[in-house]
Each structure stands twice: as structure tokens, then as C-alpha cells.
Enzyme design. Sequence first.
Site, short mmCIF file in Angstrom:
data_model
loop_
_atom_site.label_atom_id
_atom_site.label_comp_id
_atom_site.label_asym_id
_atom_site.label_seq_id
_atom_site.Cartn_x
_atom_site.Cartn_y
_atom_site.Cartn_z
N GLY A 130 -4.03 0.95 -8.76
CA GLY A 130 -3.63 2.32 -8.46
C GLY A 130 -4.54 2.88 -7.39
CB THR A 131 -4.18 4.06 -4.24
OG1 THR A 131 -2.81 4.49 -4.31
CG2 THR A 131 -4.19 2.58 -3.96
CB THR A 132 -4.63 8.54 -3.25
OG1 THR A 132 -4.78 7.52 -2.27
CG2 THR A 132 -5.40 9.76 -2.81
#
EC number: 3.4.25.1
Length: 258
Positions: free
Chosen positions: A30-32
Site C-alpha cells: 500500500g502507498t500514500t
Amino acid sequence: MDFLSEHQPEILPGNRQLPPTQGVIEAPHGTTIVAVTFPGGVVLAGDRRATMGNVIAQRDIEKVFPADEYSAVGIAGTAGLAVEMVKLFQLELEHFEKVEGAQLSLEGKANRLSTMIRSNLGMAMQGLAVVPLFAGYDVDRGKGRIFSYDVTGGRSEEHNYAATGSGSIFARGAMKKLFRDDLSEAEATTLVIQALYDAADDDSATGGPDVARRIYPIVTVITDDGFRRLTENEASEIARSILERRLEQPDGPRAALL
């Protein structure tokens, strides 16, 4: 966690033995995640994309979860471990409340999450890091607060706004330009979606609003009334207004907030 540590420590996420590898394990990441405070609360939001190397592993992953009535966690890093850690964290807070008859303070929640992240250090050294963003409404101080972490469990309190994940540098830049001390709740929710849009514009691992698939950022608001997640209609309305203004003025991010 204390019970498992005593009786079956090997099933805790940080204690699992992984087979030897020649490189970094490929797993969905997962990122931002972004957060911003406003008078009376805090907003925590995340995009919906999970990546695995150069591949989009999932387009509609959920990265923001309620921890309890007055706090929430946004996950960045190895998605599977992060979700498992959040579920264990939720259980820890619920267990404390039932045993003690009172909620743990926001500081105590942040410290407990720090301990759980530190226990995952062995996996983080093998490329399976979890770096969440924790936000909540402090009922004792009467305001929203944000806490960020590093892979070793180091905790820092962030003021006004914060971001974590691969697109955080771009999201932080957007929030730095748009943040004001007197933001309303509506303006704060627009700001975080704008920041995620800017992050997606420059970071391939961050997913922007997907109108065709009806996939929009998850936005949560925490105030003295408790945790609330914006409905899909509310999030889509804000995202569409930002997209429309961007079509009119592609290089004018401030126009999307005003």
C-alpha cells in the site's frame, strides 16, 4: 499480544520465521496516506492502489481503518502484514477498554502501536515493512492529533498535516501550500483528496480518483462526535469537483480548494 507472547509467540506477525531469500520478497504494498488537522478534529485519508513491483496488484484496496471510536490508522507498506497488525491493534484497544473500564489515552494508543511496529522489525529488514499513520481526536486536549512512525517503531507527533508512503513527498508539498489554521471540516476533506490527486499525478504507485470504475479515496473524519467515514457519494462529489477544476486550470491546485 501479551497472552500470545507467553503461550504461542511464533504466531505473532513479527516472530514468524521466513525462509531464506536471495532478494526482497514480492508482496502487495500500500502507498500514500495523508492526514490534516482542523479546529475540532482531524481528517485521515488514503488512496486505493496496491502495487507489487511494477504491477498494480489491487485497484480498490482499503488502507484506512478505525482503531476505536476516536482514532484511526492508515497503512502504508506490506499490505497483508499491515492489515493483520491493524486488526490486532483494534483488538488490543477493545481488550483494554473492557478490562479497565475506560479508553486508553491517545498517547497510550500511539505508544502501543509503536511497540507493535517495533516487533515487526525482523520482517522489515527482509523488505516487509509496515509504516502506518495514526490519527485521532484527543478528548483530554480537545483537538485532533497525528502520529507518524518509522520501521523501527520510532514515533513522532506531526503538527497540522502529515503523509507517508511512496507519494508522500508530493502529497506533503500540496498540503504545505493549501493548509490553513482555520480550515473547516469540508475544506480539510477537500484538501486531503487534492493532496492524493497531486501524489497520483507524480507517483505511479498512488492511485488517483477513478471515475470509470467509481473508485475514490477513503476519507475519514474524527471529531468529538467520534469516527466517521465519508460515503462514496461524498468522496466522489469532492473528487469530481477537483477533476473539473483541474480541466479548467491544470496547473492551479489552489483553485481546486477555493
